[in-house]
Structures are given as structure tokens and as C-alpha cells.
Design a protein around this motif. Structure first.
Motif, mmCIF file in Angstrom:
data_model
loop_
_atom_site.group_PDB
_atom_site.id
_atom_site.type_symbol
_atom_site.label_atom_id
_atom_site.label_comp_id
_atom_site.label_asym_id
_atom_site.label_seq_id
_atom_site.Cartn_x
_atom_site.Cartn_y
_atom_site.Cartn_z
ATOM 1 N N LEU A 88 0.833 -1.212 0.000
ATOM 2 C CA LEU A 88 0.000 0.000 0.000
ATOM 3 C C LEU A 88 0.868 1.262 0.000
ATOM 4 O O LEU A 88 0.540 2.272 -0.643
ATOM 5 C CB LEU A 88 -0.936 -0.019 1.223
ATOM 6 C CG LEU A 88 -2.052 -1.077 1.190
ATOM 7 C CD1 LEU A 88 -2.753 -1.166 2.535
ATOM 8 C CD2 LEU A 88 -3.071 -0.751 0.095
ATOM 9 N N SER A 89 1.988 1.214 0.751
ATOM 10 C CA SER A 89 2.897 2.373 0.792
ATOM 11 C C SER A 89 3.492 2.636 -0.591
ATOM 12 O O SER A 89 3.662 3.789 -1.018
ATOM 13 C CB SER A 89 4.027 2.129 1.802
ATOM 14 O OG SER A 89 3.501 1.961 3.085
ATOM 15 N N GLU A 90 3.825 1.539 -1.275
ATOM 16 C CA GLU A 90 4.363 1.690 -2.633
ATOM 17 C C GLU A 90 3.326 2.293 -3.562
ATOM 18 O O GLU A 90 3.636 3.088 -4.447
ATOM 19 C CB GLU A 90 4.815 0.329 -3.164
ATOM 20 C CG GLU A 90 6.080 -0.193 -2.485
ATOM 21 C CD GLU A 90 6.400 -1.622 -2.895
ATOM 22 O OE1 GLU A 90 5.599 -2.204 -3.679
ATOM 23 O OE2 GLU A 90 7.423 -2.176 -2.431
ATOM 24 N N LEU A 92 3.115 6.160 -6.107
ATOM 25 C CA LEU A 92 2.760 6.277 -7.515
ATOM 26 C C LEU A 92 1.871 7.497 -7.745
ATOM 27 O O LEU A 92 1.178 7.953 -6.834
ATOM 28 C CB LEU A 92 2.037 5.008 -7.980
ATOM 29 C CG LEU A 92 2.838 3.700 -7.894
ATOM 30 C CD1 LEU A 92 1.932 2.527 -8.271
ATOM 31 C CD2 LEU A 92 4.038 3.756 -8.839
ATOM 32 N N ARG A 93 1.899 7.959 -8.969
ATOM 33 C CA ARG A 93 1.050 9.106 -9.302
ATOM 34 C C ARG A 93 -0.356 8.599 -9.622
ATOM 35 O O ARG A 93 -0.624 8.151 -10.732
ATOM 36 C CB ARG A 93 1.625 9.870 -10.491
ATOM 37 C CG ARG A 93 2.928 10.559 -10.171
ATOM 38 C CD ARG A 93 3.455 11.291 -11.398
ATOM 39 N NE ARG A 93 4.722 11.923 -11.142
ATOM 40 C CZ ARG A 93 5.413 12.633 -12.046
ATOM 41 N NH1 ARG A 93 4.926 12.762 -13.277
ATOM 42 N NH2 ARG A 93 6.571 13.189 -11.735
ATOM 43 N N LEU A 94 -1.176 8.701 -8.614
ATOM 44 C CA LEU A 94 -2.574 8.260 -8.772
ATOM 45 C C LEU A 94 -3.493 9.417 -8.457
ATOM 46 O O LEU A 94 -3.110 10.382 -7.783
ATOM 47 C CB LEU A 94 -2.868 7.090 -7.811
ATOM 48 C CG LEU A 94 -2.089 5.785 -8.068
ATOM 49 C CD1 LEU A 94 -2.322 4.823 -6.916
ATOM 50 C CD2 LEU A 94 -2.533 5.145 -9.384
ATOM 51 N N PRO A 95 -4.729 9.327 -8.916
ATOM 52 C CA PRO A 95 -5.684 10.405 -8.594
ATOM 53 C C PRO A 95 -5.801 10.560 -7.070
ATOM 54 O O PRO A 95 -5.601 9.620 -6.296
ATOM 55 C CB PRO A 95 -7.003 9.920 -9.205
ATOM 56 C CG PRO A 95 -6.606 8.921 -10.238
ATOM 57 C CD PRO A 95 -5.327 8.308 -9.777
ATOM 58 N N ALA A 96 -6.127 11.772 -6.627
ATOM 59 C CA ALA A 96 -6.231 12.077 -5.183
ATOM 60 C C ALA A 96 -7.236 11.158 -4.492
ATOM 61 O O ALA A 96 -7.039 10.722 -3.358
ATOM 62 C CB ALA A 96 -6.632 13.545 -5.007
ATOM 63 N N LYS A 100 -8.315 6.428 -0.567
ATOM 64 C CA LYS A 100 -8.818 5.060 -0.352
ATOM 65 C C LYS A 100 -7.709 4.125 0.145
ATOM 66 O O LYS A 100 -7.915 3.301 1.038
ATOM 67 C CB LYS A 100 -9.402 4.497 -1.657
ATOM 68 C CG LYS A 100 -10.722 5.125 -2.082
ATOM 69 C CD LYS A 100 -11.864 4.643 -1.205
ATOM 70 C CE LYS A 100 -13.190 5.222 -1.675
ATOM 71 N NZ LYS A 100 -14.267 4.851 -0.727
ATOM 72 N N ILE A 101 -6.489 4.319 -0.453
ATOM 73 C CA ILE A 101 -5.362 3.472 -0.063
ATOM 74 C C ILE A 101 -4.997 3.715 1.401
ATOM 75 O O ILE A 101 -4.682 2.782 2.154
ATOM 76 C CB ILE A 101 -4.162 3.723 -0.982
ATOM 77 C CG1 ILE A 101 -4.453 3.146 -2.381
ATOM 78 C CG2 ILE A 101 -2.884 3.093 -0.425
ATOM 79 C CD1 ILE A 101 -3.465 3.582 -3.432
ATOM 80 N N ARG A 135 -6.954 0.279 8.165
ATOM 81 C CA ARG A 135 -7.739 -0.904 8.556
ATOM 82 C C ARG A 135 -6.845 -2.144 8.694
ATOM 83 O O ARG A 135 -7.045 -2.980 9.584
ATOM 84 C CB ARG A 135 -8.831 -1.173 7.526
ATOM 85 C CG ARG A 135 -9.972 -0.161 7.636
ATOM 86 C CD ARG A 135 -11.014 -0.359 6.573
ATOM 87 N NE ARG A 135 -12.048 0.656 6.661
ATOM 88 C CZ ARG A 135 -13.030 0.813 5.773
ATOM 89 N NH1 ARG A 135 -13.088 -0.015 4.744
ATOM 90 N NH2 ARG A 135 -13.910 1.752 5.936
ATOM 91 N N ALA A 136 -5.865 -2.287 7.821
ATOM 92 C CA ALA A 136 -4.934 -3.421 7.924
ATOM 93 C C ALA A 136 -4.144 -3.352 9.230
ATOM 94 O O ALA A 136 -3.904 -4.368 9.900
ATOM 95 C CB ALA A 136 -3.990 -3.422 6.726
ATOM 96 N N THR A 137 -3.741 -2.136 9.618
ATOM 97 C CA THR A 137 -3.016 -1.960 10.884
ATOM 98 C C THR A 137 -3.895 -2.352 12.075
ATOM 99 O O THR A 137 -3.457 -3.051 13.004
ATOM 100 C CB THR A 137 -2.562 -0.491 11.023
ATOM 101 O OG1 THR A 137 -1.790 -0.128 9.869
ATOM 102 C CG2 THR A 137 -1.728 -0.292 12.291
#
Length: 740
Positions: free
Chosen positions: A172-174, A178-182, A187-188, A194-196
Motif C-alpha cells: 500500500l505504501s508503494e 505512484l502518481r494516482l488520482p487524489a 482510499k489506499i 484498517r490493515a493496521t
């Protein structure tokens, strides 16, 4: 609205009573003491199925005045405030509450406590006689190992969750770099959080499981230590008791050897205070049969050991003769006249304590016993022995006065206990479907039929018809408990006696029989409790009181007293006697007191009115060598032609025991019990199959009796439905099961 309020009030009371029954209840009630003091205020405590009472709350610390077990008790409401608790005659409490609401609260709590006690009793009976053993230890250790293994599995899962969770967060950190929409970045982040949280929660769960395992292991060690301590204490107690029993018998033998008197010397008669005296003025050597030796658990008898015989005994049979041939051989000898002898009881030692120590607190009918404890009669034959003094009912049938008739019925009731005074051996438990007939129509005018209608609890139905104008019927369930020092035998069920010409219908129940000195000393029997005989046509009653033996009492041993009253409660006759000797009847004569008030003259003061109702017949010669059987008992197991194949006379283990072949009898008894066990399991399997398939299943039904609701007592009881004597006449026994 009023009706709803009443229902809600009743519901609240029931819930409160249910709460009391669960956690125990205590409170003040008035208990009837006697005619002088009347009702007295007592503090009652209901706890664990037992109702106990004290004179005050402070007395709870040191003195309990009485306790009644609700599991075997009947609870009857008399009126708005009064109710009665009775356990079949031995104990009866007449109680009064301060109000109707208070009475209902107590009655509800008592009924709930009784239901719980009955359930616990059944569960304890079903648990059998398995004691804590090495198997239990192994099972406990296995359970702990399994728990430990499961927690290790959880720990492994935790490590995997942590590993995969870390990898997931890294991925998820990786993604965040990356250049993704805001919107995707947001969401990530949420998924990462939640995983934590998931990883933290799983760690907490594993830690809690580990704490549980540590706690279980710590406490299990304490429990094991406590359990081992209790086991060691029990073993030490058993060894001490056994040693005391041996020492006691050594002392007894030494005392008898040091105080041997000539046969005609004065002072050889039994003490009046000794409840164990076999007869007035007799000295018995029956102690020899009750001595404790270092005998093994499995009882064997040497081949050379036979049994004493006299010239009048039934001919012995060698081991190579089959039982059927033996039965036919004996049948020829008994066709002509009633037998007056049976083979003498073998005289050899028995380690009683080694067998009885594992029976404390248990239902004896569920514990397999060797024939060494038995006498060669079944419980059905013992029931038939109630007819030893049938002449009392013949005389009662001729009475014109119902009150006089009741006196003879009361004497008949007492007479049925006279055969038990020396009979310390137990009868054989009948097999399900076993029967016993006694056809004395020609000689004595009656014929009797018994059938074992239920196995657990053991129940036998009995029906007798007399051509002299009376019918007797009963269904008796025998419950027995071994309490260490003594054995209590409680017959449950109602006995009915109907006289044809008058239509008088009498009912009563039996009292508790107690066998004392199970561990140490000489066995002796006592009867205690009350019997209420009621004439349901006229309302006449007779209350018989069997006074328990007490060393400190000046009363004669085995005393029985009684009063015969009309429906208004007026006493007409007083009965006095002992259950092992005789019963006298005294007519109460009205008299006028000094102050002019009407009084009554006590019956024992009116010697002129005394009538001897019943006197015990003397025992046959050498009865002490023949299980103390009466003349009737000696004839009951004599082979007879034409009886049903289920008749007790045909029971092989009983026949072998009578003939002194005890080793073979024990083996045969085990075979019969195993056969009965297989039949029961087959019936249970058929019932389970029928339930699964939804098909109708007929439960076991007796052959000659049917279960009906009795119109007099409102009890479900087995009543003779007819057909037995007709089948005997035709010799058609095709319906009889193969039980032997």
C-alpha cells in the motif's frame, strides 16, 4: 385489567419462587409438633433439594432439628395456609404459612427444588459406578495438550497475519508513491489503517489466548493436587475402616471364646435391648456368616466345598447334570407335598466391605452384585410373601363392621414385615418380563400373580384374587441407597385391598426398611415410619406408627401403635404390638370424666376388650441354616409343572444358588444380565430409528398387566388385564418372551 394484574402478580411470585429455588430459600413457618403444643414457629431453610428446620436462626450454626429430601417427597396443599411434605411415611411435616401468598411462594419453590433434585438424582444414578481412575488423569492431560496445541496454532496464525499484514502495508505504501488520482490515494490510506487495526486486534486475541492457557495450566495443577489429595484420603479411610472391621471381628470372636456359657446356664438369653437378638432367649451364631476376611474381590468357592445336608433335603445334583434335568428331577419330588427343607446355606466367608465400599450413595438396583449377597428367591417371590397371613383378610371379609374390618386389614399390613426380621440377604432383582405365580386356590382359596413391569426403576405389579371375597393388588417400585453404615430400602407405590360384598376399598403404602451394621458388627433390620390405611368408601382411617429402634428408649423393640378412627376423627380402636411378634386390638369405651365432661377410656386400660388380631407363626426347624425362611418361603421356589416359561422358579442362576453351586450361579447371573442389557439396547436403537424416520414405535409393554390411571389415587399404575390363568389352563405360552 384486574385479571391482567392478577396474572402479572402470579407471574412475579413464580419468578421470585424460581429464584429462591435456585439460590436457596429461608423463612419462618409454623410446624405441627403434637397435640399439646400444636403449631410452633420454626426457621426453615431450602437448599440443594433439602428442606431443613431449626428453632431459630442462631441454631443454624450448631443444631439442625430435621431434614427432608425433596427428591422422594410428596407436597400436598391442605387449605389456604396449610401444606404437608411427606417422604412416604418416614417423615411428615405439617406446615402452616402466615398467609396464602406466603404458602404459595413456599409451595412453588419446593416444587421447583423437588424437580431439580429429581433430575440431579437421575443424572447421578445414570452416571453409574465408575470411580475416578487413571483414565481420568490421562483424559485431563490429553485435553491440556490439545488446548496447548490449539493456542500454538493460533500463535502460528498470528505470525502469518503479522507477516502478510506487513507485506500488505508495504504494498500500500508503494501504491501511495505512484502518481494516482487524489481519490485513489485517500482510499489506499483507509485500507492501510484498517490493515493496521486488524493486525493489532489479532495480536490482542493471541495474547488473550496465551493468558488463558497459562491460567488453565496453573489451575489444573492445583486441581490435580486437590484431586490426588482426596483420592489419598479416601484410600486411607477405606484401609482404616477395613482394619477396624477386622479388629472388631477379632475382638468379638475373642469375647465369645472368653465368655462361653453352658447351654442351660442363666443369662444366655438375648438382651431385650439388643435389636440383633434373633429371638427372645436365643443365642445365634449368625455372626460367623458376617465376618470380614482378606478375601479377593472376585469370590470363588473351592470345588471340595459343598453345603450341609440332612436326610430330608432335596437330592443334590452333580455338575454334569443339566439344569433342565435337575428341574424335572426336583419336580417329581415336590408333586406330592409341599417341601419343608431346602439345601443349607454354604458357610464360607465373604469380604463384604471390599464390594460395598464402592456403592456408597448409589442406587443398588443399578450395581451388579454377586449371589453371595442374595437369598434364593426373587423380589417377586418376596412380594408374594405378603400373603403369609392371608387368613387375616379372610376374617376381615366376614366382618359386618367396617371399623373392625379395618383392624384386621391393619394387622395384615403389619404381618407382612414379620418375615423380614432375620432376612438380611437381598432377593434377586427380577428380569424385565419375569413372572411368579402362586396358585393356592384349592388349599387356601387364593391365587396370586406378579410380573416385573419395569427395569429402571425396578417395578413389580402384583394381583391376588380370593374366593373368600377380597382382591389385593399393588405396584411397588423399590429404591435403595447405601449410606456407609446402613442401607435404606424405600418401597414406593400404593397397595389396594377391595372387599367384594361390602365394596370397602382400602389403600396404604409401605414404610422404609433399614439394614444396619453394613460395615462393622452383626446385620440387623428395622422398620420405621407411618402407614395411613384409608377406607375410601366410608372415610375410616387407621394410622400405624412403626417406632424406630433406639438403644436409649425404654419401649419394647420393633413397637407398632395405631388408632382406628371414623370420618369425624373419633377413635374406636387402639392397636398395639410389634411387627415381628403380634398385634393386639383394644376397643375404646366411652366414659364420663370427674368434671362431667365426656371423655374416653384408653384402650390399654380396658384389658377386658383386648383381642389378639395376629401372632407370628414359629419358624421351621433349622431355619437359621435356610436363610431364615418361613414355611411359605420354603415352598415358593419349589419346581411346579405348568408354570409360565418366565416364572421365577425357572430362573437358572437362582436355582443354582439354591443348590449351593454359587460359582456357577454367579456366571449364570452375569449371562442373564448381559442378555437383558442387549435386549434393552436393541429396544433403545429401535426407538431412536423410529424417531428419526417419524414412524410409530410401541414401547415395552408388560404381558399380563396394563398401565392405567387409578380412579382412587389418581396415580398411573399397572393393573392386571387378565389372560394368565386361561393361558395356563391351555398351556399356551406363545406370547411369553425368552428371558432365561
Amino acid at each position: 385489567t384486574g385479571g391482567r394484574a392478577a396474572e402479572e402478580g402470579e407471574g412475579r411470585r413464580s419468578r421470585r419462587a424460581a429464584g429462591w429455588a435456585r439460590r436457596g430459600q429461608a423463612g419462618w413457618l409454623f410446624k405441627w409438633t403434637n397435640y399439646i403444643k400444636g403449631y410452633q414457629r420454626r426457621w426453615f431453610v431450602l437448599s440443594n433439594g433439602l428442606l431443613s428446620y431449626y428453632r431459630s436462626k442462631a441454631e443454624m450454626r450448631h443444631t439442625c432439628r430435621g431434614t427432608i429430601n425433596l427428591a422422594t417427597a410428596n407436597i400436598t396443599v391442605e387449605d389456604s395456609c396449610n401444606f404437608i411434605i411427606s417422604n412416604g411415611g418416614a417423615q411428615t411435616y405439617h406446615l402452616k404459612a402466615s398467609s396464602e401468598v406466603e404458602r404459595q411462594r413456599w409451595v412453588t419453590a419446593l416444587e421447583l427444588a423437588k424437580a431439580k433434585a429429581v433430575k440431579m438424582l437421575e443424572e447421578s444414578d445414570d452416571s453409574g459406578d465408575e470411580s475416578v481412575s487413571q483414565t481420568d488423569k490421562t483424559e485431563l492431560q490429553s485435553t491440556l495438550r490439545t488446548l496447548s496445541s490449539k493456542v500454538e496454532d493460533l500463535s502460528t496464525c498470528n505470525d502469518l497475519i503479522a507477516k502478510h499484514g506487513t507485506a500488505l502495508q508495504r504494498s500500500l505504501s508503494e501504491l501511495e508513491t505512484l502518481r494516482l488520482p487524489a481519490e485513489s490515494t485517500e482510499k489506499i490510506k483507509q485500507v492501510n489503517e484498517r490493515a493496521t487495526l486488524f493486525r493489532i486486534t489479532s495480536n490482542a486475541m493471541i495474547n488473550a489466548c496465551r493468558d488463558f492457557l497459562v491460567l488453565a495450566q496453573t489451575h489444573s495443577k492445583k486441581w490435580q493436587k486437590s484431586l490426588q489429595h482426596e483420592r489419598d484420603q479416601r484410600i486411607r479411610l477405606e484401609e482404616t475402616l477395613e482394619q477396624l472391621a477386622k479388629q472388631h471381628n477379632h475382638l468379638e470372636r475373642a469375647f465369645r471364646g472368653a465368655t462361653v456359657l453352658p447351654a442351660n446356664a442363666p443369662g444366655t438369653g438375648g438382651s431385650a435391648k439388643d435389636p440383633c437378638c434373633p429371638a427372645k432367649g436365643d443365642v445365634s451364631d449368625e455372626d460367623d456368616d458376617n465376618e470380614f476376611f482378606d478375601a479377593p474381590e472376585i469370590i470363588t468357592m473351592p470345588e471340595s466345598m459343598g453345603h450341609k445336608r440332612t436326610g430330608s433335603n432335596i437330592s443334590g445334583t452333580s455338575s454334569d447334570i443339566s439344569l433342565d434335568e435337575q428341574y424335572k428331577h426336583q419336580l417329581e419330588d415336590t408333586k406330592k407335598e409341599k417341601r419343608t427343607r431346602i439345601p443349607y446355606k454354604p458357610n464360607y466367608s465373604l469380604n463384604l466391605w471390599s464390594i460395598m465400599k464402592n456403592c456408597i450413595g448409589k442406587e443398588l438396583s443399578k450395581i451388579p452384585m454377586p449371589v453371595n449377597f442374595n437369598e434364593p428367591l426373587s423380589m417377586l417371590q418376596r412380594l408374594t410373601e405378603d400373603l403369609e397371613y392371608y387368613e387375616l383378610l379372610d376374617r376381615a371379609a366376614k366382618c359386618e363392621s367396617s371399623l373392625e374390618q379395618l383392624c384386621y386389614v391393619a394387622a395384615f399390613t403389619v404381618s407382612s414385615y414379620s418375615t423380614t426380621v432375620f432376612r438380611t440377604s437381598k432377593p434377586f432383582n427380577p428380569l424385565l418380563g419375569e413372572t411368579f405365580e402362586l396358585d393356592r386356590l384349592e388349599e387356601n382359596g387364593y391365587r396370586s400373580l406378579c410380573e416385573q413391569v419395569c427395569h429402571h426403576p425396578p417395578a413389580a405389579a402384583h394381583h391376588v384374587d380370593s374366593k373368600h371375597g377380597w382382591t389385593l393388588r399393588q405396584e411397588i417400585k423399590i429404591t435403595s441407597k447405601f449410606r456407609g453404615k446402613y442401607l435404606s430400602i424405600m418401597p414406593l407405590g400404593t397397595i389396594h385391598c377391595v372387599f367384594h360384598s361390602s365394596g370397602n376399598h382400602y389403600t396404604w403404602k409401605k414404610v422404609t426398611t433399614t439394614v444396619h451394621n453394613i460395615i462393622v458388627g452383626k446385620l440387623w433390620i428395622d422398620q420405621s415410619g407411618e402407614i395411613e390405611i384409608v377406607n375410601h368408601k366410608t372415610g375410616d382411617k387407621c394410622i400405624l406408627k412403626f417406632v424406630p429402634y433406639s438403644y436409649f428408649s425404654r419401649d419394647v423393640a420393633r413397637k407398632v401403635t395405631g388408632e382406628v378412627t371414623d370420618p369425624t376423627g373419633k377413635v374406636h380402636f387402639v392397636l398395639l404390638g410389634t411387627w415381628d411378634e403380634k398385634m393386639d386390638c383394644y376397643k375404646v369405651i366411652p366414659a364420663v370424666g370427674d368434671n362431667g365432661a365426656e371423655g374416653r377410656q384408653r384402650a390399654h386400660e380396658a384389658e377386658d376388650s383386648r383381642v389378639l388380631l395376629w401372632k407370628r407363626n414359629p419358624l421351621p426347624k433349622y431355619a437359621e441354616n435356610m436363610y431364615y425362611f418361613s414355611e411359605l418361603a420354603l415352598t415358593l421356589n419349589a419346581p411346579e409343572s405348568g408354570t409360565a416359561p418366565t416364572d421365577s422358579r425357572r430362573r437358572p442362576d437362582q436355582r443354582l444358588m439354591e443348590n449351593g453351586r454359587w460359582d456357577e450361579a454367579n456366571a449364570e447371573k452375569q449371562r442373564l444380565e448381559e442378555k437383558q442389557r442387549i435386549s434393552r439396547k436393541r429396544r433403545e436403537a429401535e426407538a431412536a430409528r423410529a424417531t428419526e424416520d417419524g414412524t410409530p414405535y410401541d414401547p415395552y409393554k408388560p404381558l399380563w398387566f396394563e398401565r392405567k390411571k387409578d380412579p382412587i389415587t389418581q396415580e398411573l399404575t399397572h393393573v392386571y388385564k387378565g389372560g394368565y390363568w386361561e393361558s395356563k389352563e391351555k398351556q399356551d405360552w406363545t406370547l411369553c418372551p425368552d428371558i432365561f
